[in-house]
Design an enzyme around this catalytic site. Structure first.
Site, PDB file in Angstrom:
ATOM      1  N   GLU A  65      66.842  69.489  58.895  1.00 18.79           N
ATOM      2  CA  GLU A  65      68.093  70.217  58.766  1.00 18.79           C
ATOM      3  C   GLU A  65      68.487  70.369  57.303  1.00 18.79           C
ATOM      4  O   GLU A  65      68.254  69.485  56.490  1.00 18.79           O
ATOM      5  CB  GLU A  65      69.202  69.463  59.513  1.00 18.79           C
ATOM      6  N   CYS A 106      74.845  55.959  60.471  1.00 16.96           N
ATOM      7  CA  CYS A 106      74.214  57.252  60.178  1.00 16.96           C
ATOM      8  C   CYS A 106      73.295  57.708  61.304  1.00 16.96           C
ATOM      9  O   CYS A 106      72.503  56.920  61.830  1.00 16.96           O
ATOM     10  CB  CYS A 106      73.428  57.139  58.873  1.00 16.96           C
ATOM     11  N   CYS A 126      70.776  52.544  58.217  1.00 17.86           N
ATOM     12  CA  CYS A 126      72.230  52.362  58.032  1.00 17.86           C
ATOM     13  C   CYS A 126      72.943  52.520  59.378  1.00 17.86           C
ATOM     14  O   CYS A 126      72.655  53.429  60.149  1.00 17.86           O
ATOM     15  CB  CYS A 126      72.780  53.366  57.014  1.00 17.86           C
ATOM     16  N   CYS A 181      64.311  58.984  58.806  1.00 20.64           N
ATOM     17  CA  CYS A 181      64.662  58.034  57.739  1.00 20.64           C
ATOM     18  C   CYS A 181      64.422  56.631  58.274  1.00 20.64           C
ATOM     19  O   CYS A 181      64.608  56.368  59.459  1.00 20.64           O
ATOM     20  CB  CYS A 181      66.132  58.202  57.369  1.00 20.64           C
ATOM     21  N   CYS A 240      72.639  71.349  50.832  1.00 22.56           N
ATOM     22  CA  CYS A 240      72.305  69.945  51.018  1.00 22.56           C
ATOM     23  C   CYS A 240      70.926  69.904  51.667  1.00 22.56           C
ATOM     24  O   CYS A 240      70.743  70.432  52.764  1.00 22.56           O
ATOM     25  CB  CYS A 240      73.371  69.308  51.921  1.00 22.56           C
ATOM     26  N   CYS A 282      78.269  64.778  56.658  1.00 24.87           N
ATOM     27  CA  CYS A 282      77.489  63.616  56.240  1.00 24.87           C
ATOM     28  C   CYS A 282      77.173  62.698  57.410  1.00 24.87           C
ATOM     29  O   CYS A 282      78.060  62.340  58.182  1.00 24.87           O
ATOM     30  CB  CYS A 282      78.256  62.810  55.214  1.00 24.87           C
TER      31      CYS A 282
HETATM   32  N1  SAH Z   1      69.695  58.207  51.933  1.00 27.70           N
HETATM   33  C1  SAH Z   1      70.589  58.728  50.941  1.00 27.70           C
HETATM   34  C2  SAH Z   1      70.903  60.155  51.199  1.00 27.70           C
HETATM   35  C3  SAH Z   1      71.764  60.413  52.418  1.00 27.70           C
HETATM   36  S1  SAH Z   1      73.213  61.068  51.788  1.00 27.70           S
HETATM   37  C4  SAH Z   1      71.824  57.841  50.842  1.00 27.70           C
HETATM   38  O1  SAH Z   1      71.919  56.906  51.616  1.00 27.70           O
HETATM   39  O2  SAH Z   1      72.640  58.027  49.951  1.00 27.70           O
HETATM   40  C5  SAH Z   1      74.309  61.095  53.028  1.00 27.70           C
HETATM   41  C6  SAH Z   1      75.606  60.372  52.692  1.00 27.70           C
HETATM   42  O3  SAH Z   1      76.390  60.354  53.883  1.00 27.70           O
HETATM   43  C7  SAH Z   1      75.357  58.930  52.345  1.00 27.70           C
HETATM   44  O4  SAH Z   1      76.296  58.454  51.441  1.00 27.70           O
HETATM   45  C8  SAH Z   1      75.541  58.278  53.689  1.00 27.70           C
HETATM   46  O5  SAH Z   1      75.767  56.928  53.610  1.00 27.70           O
HETATM   47  C9  SAH Z   1      76.726  59.039  54.226  1.00 27.70           C
HETATM   48  N2  SAH Z   1      76.870  58.919  55.666  1.00 27.70           N
HETATM   49  C10 SAH Z   1      75.946  58.530  56.559  1.00 27.70           C
HETATM   50  N3  SAH Z   1      76.438  58.532  57.810  1.00 27.70           N
HETATM   51  C11 SAH Z   1      77.716  58.945  57.710  1.00 27.70           C
HETATM   52  C12 SAH Z   1      78.735  59.181  58.660  1.00 27.70           C
HETATM   53  N4  SAH Z   1      78.533  59.002  59.956  1.00 27.70           N
HETATM   54  N5  SAH Z   1      79.923  59.616  58.205  1.00 27.70           N
HETATM   55  C13 SAH Z   1      80.119  59.835  56.872  1.00 27.70           C
HETATM   56  N6  SAH Z   1      79.189  59.644  55.945  1.00 27.70           N
HETATM   57  C14 SAH Z   1      77.988  59.188  56.346  1.00 27.70           C
END
Ligand code: SAH
Length: 346
Positions: free
Chosen positions: A96, A123, A120, A116, A109, A337
């Site tokens: 995506e 996510c 986390c 991945c 983006c 995000c």
């Molecule tokens: N792997 C990288 C790139 C992903 S960026 C990283 O971890 O930074 C995507 C951003 O969205 C990251 O800061 C991630 O932590 C955040 N994110 C992930 N799940 C989310 C959610 N459910 N709501 C809001 N932000 C989220």
């Protein structure tokens, strides 16, 4: 450069490599520049390369392939015009990308991996695990395919889609060199932001190799114990070390770091979290991007209400720490995000 289906992945080649490649075919090096410019303007077929001699085009058709993403689905947000693309890759994997319109221009983006493996807790992108790394050409093609579809130029890129960019360092570094080339998309490195969950060896290397690229660090917790619960990566690279590396990065590059902090209701959004965060970040050249957690159906975690997020933000600002609550684009199409995933049919 990588080989797929026995054919050369020509879109992942740097201009220098392309010049050498055509020279080895007995051609002048400048043909390499021409081909590079065509590829980066988004052509999908060798026959579109009008100023490349027919004989050379035929040769390229035999030996090379142009990585192209097929648009499997596009969803357009009713509220803000954000477009979420579901691209199908040559091997059937889907990724995506999200196209966004801002006052300062268009931004995309991009995903750097199919899936991945960082795990986390909040996510969606990590739920199915890692499928594979994307090539440099595949990351670039996310931009080119969106430009083809919209007919508009993209001026900013954020590496914040699915995947951990530093878990695919070499291809990401190659992508940055490609997209920055003046004979290609010609993006300023300052218009690019890379977000990482904190893989420290790669963060150090990145500061040396790409000091102009904006760095965003996913922090999401105000102390190490909490961060380990939310982000398994913290067990390998603990927060204290992460903060040291961030300070080195700021010193080395002279640029501020953005910390992303996803606010999870009742988990990391309390008064003590605010106080810890203030202590952690005071005096650092940084900006905190607060994101009330977006819903992910498989997770029992919830986002902090907007009103409390604003209060949290005020709390940081009062203590002299720059902070904003991120305006979420595209949440009605699960493009916000943490909502991007391998299988978007869910
Ligand atoms: N792997 C990288 C790139 C992903 S960026 C990283 O971890 O930074 C995507 C951003 O969205 C990251 O800061 C991630 O932590 C955040 N994110 C992930 N799940 C989310 C959610 N459910 N709501 C809001 N932000 C989220």
């Amino acid at each position: 450069m990588t080989q797929t289906h026995e054919k050369t992945d020509i879109k992942s080649m740097t201009r220098e490599e392309l010049r050498d490649f055509v020279k080895a075919m007995g051609q002048s090096a400048f043909r390499g520049d021409q081909i590079f410019t065509w590829l980066h303007s988004g052509v999908t077929k060798f026959d579109e390369m009008a100023n490349v001699p027919a004989g050379l085009r035929e040769r390229l058709k035999l030996d090379c392939e142009i990585t192209c993403h097929e648009i499997q689905q596009v969803q357009t947000s009713k509220s803000d015009g954000t477009k979420k693309y579901l691209f199908q890759l040559a091997d059937g994997n889907v990724i995506e990308s999200v196209f966004m319109r801002y006052k300062f221009g268009n931004s995309i983006c991009v995903s750097t991996q199919a899936g991945c493996r960082m795990g986390c807790r909040f996510c969606a992108s990590t739920i199915g695990g890692l499928e594979r790394n994307l090539t440099a050409g595949e990351i670039l093609e996310e931009i080119l395919a969106a430009q083809r579809d919209t007919g508009e130029r993209i001026g900013h890129v954020v590496l914040m889609g699915t995947g951990e960019p530093f878990d695919n360092y070499d291809n990401v570094a190659r992508f940055l060199r490609l997209v920055h080339d003046p004979k290609g998309v010609n993006l300023s490195l300052r218009n690019i932001t890379l977000s990482t969950c904190g893989l420290l060896p790669q963060m150090r290397r990145f500061g040396e190799e790409f000091p102009q690229v904006n760095l965003a660090v996913s922090l999401h917790a105000s102390n190490g114990r909490l961060r380990s619960q939310l982000m398994p990566v913290n067990r390998t690279y603990p927060m204290e070390e992460l903060m040291e590396v961030c300070k080195e990065h700021i010193k080395k590059t002279g640029r501020r770091i953005t910390f992303e902090y996803t606010l999870v209701k009742g988990v990391n959004d309390g008064k003590e979290n605010l106080a810890q965060l203030v202590a952690l970040l005071s005096g650092m050249n940084c900006h905190v991007n607060l994101i009330p957690m977006n819903p992910v159906s498989e997770r029992d975690l919830r986002g902090t209400d907007r009103k409390f997020a604003e209060e949290f933000c005020e709390g940081l600002k009062k203590k002299g720490i720059q902070a904003t609550v991120r305006r979420e684009l595209g949440s009605d199409i699960d493009a916000a995000c943490g909502q991007l995933r391998l299988n978007s049919q869910k």
